[in-house]
Structure formats: C-alpha cells, structure tokens
Design a protein around this motif. Structure first.
Motif, PDB file in Angstrom:
ATOM      1  N   MET A  26       0.858  -1.189   0.000  1.00  0.00           N
ATOM      2  CA  MET A  26       0.000   0.000   0.000  1.00  0.00           C
ATOM      3  C   MET A  26       0.890   1.233   0.000  1.00  0.00           C
ATOM      4  O   MET A  26       1.955   1.237   0.607  1.00  0.00           O
ATOM      5  N   THR A  27       0.437   2.258  -0.697  1.00  0.00           N
ATOM      6  CA  THR A  27       1.128   3.537  -0.670  1.00  0.00           C
ATOM      7  C   THR A  27       0.105   4.636  -0.896  1.00  0.00           C
ATOM      8  O   THR A  27      -0.992   4.397  -1.386  1.00  0.00           O
ATOM      9  N   SER A  28       0.459   5.842  -0.499  1.00  0.00           N
ATOM     10  CA  SER A  28      -0.401   6.992  -0.769  1.00  0.00           C
ATOM     11  C   SER A  28       0.476   8.117  -1.300  1.00  0.00           C
ATOM     12  O   SER A  28       1.687   8.134  -1.089  1.00  0.00           O
ATOM     13  N   GLY A  29      -0.151   9.015  -2.012  1.00  0.00           N
ATOM     14  CA  GLY A  29       0.580  10.129  -2.592  1.00  0.00           C
ATOM     15  C   GLY A  29      -0.347  11.061  -3.336  1.00  0.00           C
ATOM     16  O   GLY A  29      -1.568  10.895  -3.319  1.00  0.00           O
ATOM     17  N   VAL A  30       0.247  12.033  -4.005  1.00  0.00           N
ATOM     18  CA  VAL A  30      -0.505  13.034  -4.751  1.00  0.00           C
ATOM     19  C   VAL A  30      -0.315  12.770  -6.239  1.00  0.00           C
ATOM     20  O   VAL A  30       0.811  12.534  -6.697  1.00  0.00           O
ATOM     21  N   VAL A  31      -1.415  12.812  -6.988  1.00  0.00           N
ATOM     22  CA  VAL A  31      -1.374  12.544  -8.420  1.00  0.00           C
ATOM     23  C   VAL A  31      -0.626  13.661  -9.141  1.00  0.00           C
ATOM     24  O   VAL A  31      -0.954  14.834  -8.991  1.00  0.00           O
ATOM     25  N   LYS A  32       0.384  13.274  -9.905  1.00  0.00           N
ATOM     26  CA  LYS A  32       1.102  14.202 -10.764  1.00  0.00           C
ATOM     27  C   LYS A  32       0.443  14.207 -12.139  1.00  0.00           C
ATOM     28  O   LYS A  32       0.189  15.258 -12.716  1.00  0.00           O
ATOM     29  N   SER A  33       0.159  12.996 -12.661  1.00  0.00           N
ATOM     30  CA  SER A  33      -0.529  12.879 -13.950  1.00  0.00           C
ATOM     31  C   SER A  33      -1.295  11.575 -14.024  1.00  0.00           C
ATOM     32  O   SER A  33      -0.955  10.599 -13.359  1.00  0.00           O
ATOM     33  N   GLN A  38      -3.277   5.435 -21.846  1.00  0.00           N
ATOM     34  CA  GLN A  38      -2.132   4.567 -21.573  1.00  0.00           C
ATOM     35  C   GLN A  38      -2.333   3.743 -20.299  1.00  0.00           C
ATOM     36  O   GLN A  38      -1.502   2.891 -19.976  1.00  0.00           O
ATOM     37  N   SER A  39      -3.402   4.001 -19.567  1.00  0.00           N
ATOM     38  CA  SER A  39      -3.695   3.332 -18.289  1.00  0.00           C
ATOM     39  C   SER A  39      -2.543   3.445 -17.312  1.00  0.00           C
ATOM     40  O   SER A  39      -2.062   2.467 -16.739  1.00  0.00           O
ATOM     41  N   THR A  40      -2.059   4.690 -17.131  1.00  0.00           N
ATOM     42  CA  THR A  40      -0.980   4.931 -16.178  1.00  0.00           C
ATOM     43  C   THR A  40      -1.331   6.074 -15.236  1.00  0.00           C
ATOM     44  O   THR A  40      -2.043   7.006 -15.606  1.00  0.00           O
ATOM     45  N   LEU A  41      -0.788   5.990 -14.049  1.00  0.00           N
ATOM     46  CA  LEU A  41      -0.949   7.001 -13.018  1.00  0.00           C
ATOM     47  C   LEU A  41       0.442   7.280 -12.467  1.00  0.00           C
ATOM     48  O   LEU A  41       1.163   6.360 -12.099  1.00  0.00           O
ATOM     49  N   THR A  42       0.830   8.551 -12.429  1.00  0.00           N
ATOM     50  CA  THR A  42       2.133   8.932 -11.897  1.00  0.00           C
ATOM     51  C   THR A  42       1.920   9.815 -10.680  1.00  0.00           C
ATOM     52  O   THR A  42       1.118  10.762 -10.721  1.00  0.00           O
ATOM     53  N   LEU A  43       2.632   9.490  -9.601  1.00  0.00           N
ATOM     54  CA  LEU A  43       2.542  10.288  -8.377  1.00  0.00           C
ATOM     55  C   LEU A  43       3.621  11.365  -8.382  1.00  0.00           C
ATOM     56  O   LEU A  43       4.568  11.314  -9.164  1.00  0.00           O
ATOM     57  N   ASN A  44       3.484  12.340  -7.477  1.00  0.00           N
ATOM     58  CA  ASN A  44       4.453  13.447  -7.395  1.00  0.00           C
ATOM     59  C   ASN A  44       5.873  12.982  -7.111  1.00  0.00           C
ATOM     60  O   ASN A  44       6.826  13.683  -7.439  1.00  0.00           O
ATOM     61  N   ASP A  45       6.027  11.806  -6.513  1.00  0.00           N
ATOM     62  CA  ASP A  45       7.386  11.297  -6.252  1.00  0.00           C
ATOM     63  C   ASP A  45       8.023  10.698  -7.507  1.00  0.00           C
ATOM     64  O   ASP A  45       9.162  10.248  -7.480  1.00  0.00           O
ATOM     65  N   GLY A  46       7.276  10.675  -8.628  1.00  0.00           N
ATOM     66  CA  GLY A  46       7.794  10.184  -9.895  1.00  0.00           C
ATOM     67  C   GLY A  46       7.512   8.724 -10.172  1.00  0.00           C
ATOM     68  O   GLY A  46       7.815   8.226 -11.250  1.00  0.00           O
ATOM     69  N   THR A  47       6.908   8.021  -9.230  1.00  0.00           N
ATOM     70  CA  THR A  47       6.607   6.611  -9.429  1.00  0.00           C
ATOM     71  C   THR A  47       5.385   6.471 -10.328  1.00  0.00           C
ATOM     72  O   THR A  47       4.337   7.053 -10.059  1.00  0.00           O
ATOM     73  N   ALA A  48       5.535   5.688 -11.401  1.00  0.00           N
ATOM     74  CA  ALA A  48       4.432   5.448 -12.338  1.00  0.00           C
ATOM     75  C   ALA A  48       3.849   4.062 -12.076  1.00  0.00           C
ATOM     76  O   ALA A  48       4.582   3.103 -11.822  1.00  0.00           O
ATOM     77  N   TYR A  49       2.535   3.973 -12.122  1.00  0.00           N
ATOM     78  CA  TYR A  49       1.814   2.722 -11.900  1.00  0.00           C
ATOM     79  C   TYR A  49       0.969   2.415 -13.125  1.00  0.00           C
ATOM     80  O   TYR A  49       0.275   3.299 -13.637  1.00  0.00           O
ATOM     81  N   GLN A  73       5.235  -6.186 -11.166  1.00  0.00           N
ATOM     82  CA  GLN A  73       4.959  -7.094 -12.271  1.00  0.00           C
ATOM     83  C   GLN A  73       5.937  -6.771 -13.392  1.00  0.00           C
ATOM     84  O   GLN A  73       5.899  -5.654 -13.933  1.00  0.00           O
ATOM     85  N   ASP A  74       6.783  -7.706 -13.719  1.00  0.00           N
ATOM     86  CA  ASP A  74       7.796  -7.501 -14.764  1.00  0.00           C
ATOM     87  C   ASP A  74       8.618  -6.239 -14.504  1.00  0.00           C
ATOM     88  O   ASP A  74       8.815  -5.417 -15.395  1.00  0.00           O
ATOM     89  N   ALA A  75       9.067  -6.055 -13.279  1.00  0.00           N
ATOM     90  CA  ALA A  75       9.903  -4.919 -12.849  1.00  0.00           C
ATOM     91  C   ALA A  75       9.188  -3.574 -12.959  1.00  0.00           C
ATOM     92  O   ALA A  75       9.822  -2.533 -13.014  1.00  0.00           O
ATOM     93  N   LYS A  76       7.861  -3.577 -13.002  1.00  0.00           N
ATOM     94  CA  LYS A  76       7.078  -2.336 -13.038  1.00  0.00           C
ATOM     95  C   LYS A  76       6.051  -2.360 -11.913  1.00  0.00           C
ATOM     96  O   LYS A  76       5.634  -3.418 -11.453  1.00  0.00           O
ATOM     97  N   HIS A  77       5.625  -1.174 -11.495  1.00  0.00           N
ATOM     98  CA  HIS A  77       4.590  -1.050 -10.469  1.00  0.00           C
ATOM     99  C   HIS A  77       3.228  -1.236 -11.128  1.00  0.00           C
ATOM    100  O   HIS A  77       2.885  -0.501 -12.054  1.00  0.00           O
ATOM    101  N   ALA A  78       2.457  -2.186 -10.632  1.00  0.00           N
ATOM    102  CA  ALA A  78       1.117  -2.450 -11.163  1.00  0.00           C
ATOM    103  C   ALA A  78       0.102  -2.198 -10.053  1.00  0.00           C
ATOM    104  O   ALA A  78       0.129  -2.853  -9.007  1.00  0.00           O
TER     105      ALA A  78
END
Length: 86
Positions: A26-33, A38-49, A73-78
């Motif tokens: 589990m993690t929490s953060g603020v949405v950057k984009s 593309q079905s992606t979500l990036t947080l302000n810390d730069g981590t893309a899911y 999953q395959d070295a990516k955050h899912a």
C-alpha cells in the motif's frame, strides 16, 4: 529432533514472509498525472503505476491525494486498486 524443529520453523518463517510479499503493498501520494489512454498514473514522487484492465476512473486529476494497493509485475509497479482520499 531439534534440527528438524529448527528446519521446520525456518521454512515456516520464509514461506509466510513470501506470502505476505506476494499480497502486495500500500502507498499513498498526490497525483502528478493520469493518462487514461495509456492506463498509467504517476505520483508526485515520480513513481508510475500501470492500471488494471477495466479500470474505472473515480475522478483522478493532478493534485488529488490517492491511496494505492500495488505489486511488482515484470519490474514495473502495477496498481490493483486506486482510491481518492481527499
């Protein structure tokens, strides 16, 4: 007897921690984009899911605080779930 008991104890500890790791994090953060195409979500810390198939947007936009459950999953955050907490 002690050797067998110690081995069983060690195996139990290793297996229980592997199961907990596989369950996700589990993690929490603020949405950057958020990119629905593309079905992606990036947080302000730069981590893309990457988001799961069939993800229904709960109103994600830049600046919203979210809580995610996710796994590697395959070295990516899912992401498994995304919840707005503002």
């Amino acid at each position: 007897m002690r050797v067998v008991l110690a081995s069983l104890t060690a195996a139990t500890i290793l297996l229980s921690s592997a199961g907990a790791f596989a369950a996700g994090m589990m993690t929490s953060g603020v949405v950057k984009s958020f990119d629905a195409k593309q079905s992606t979500l990036t947080l302000n810390d730069g981590t893309a899911y990457s988001l799961p198939k069939g993800f229904k947007d709960p109103g994600l936009k830049s600046g919203k605080k979210v809580e995610l459950s996710w796994h590697m999953q395959d070295a990516k955050h899912a992401a498994d779930t995304v919840k707005i907490i503002n």
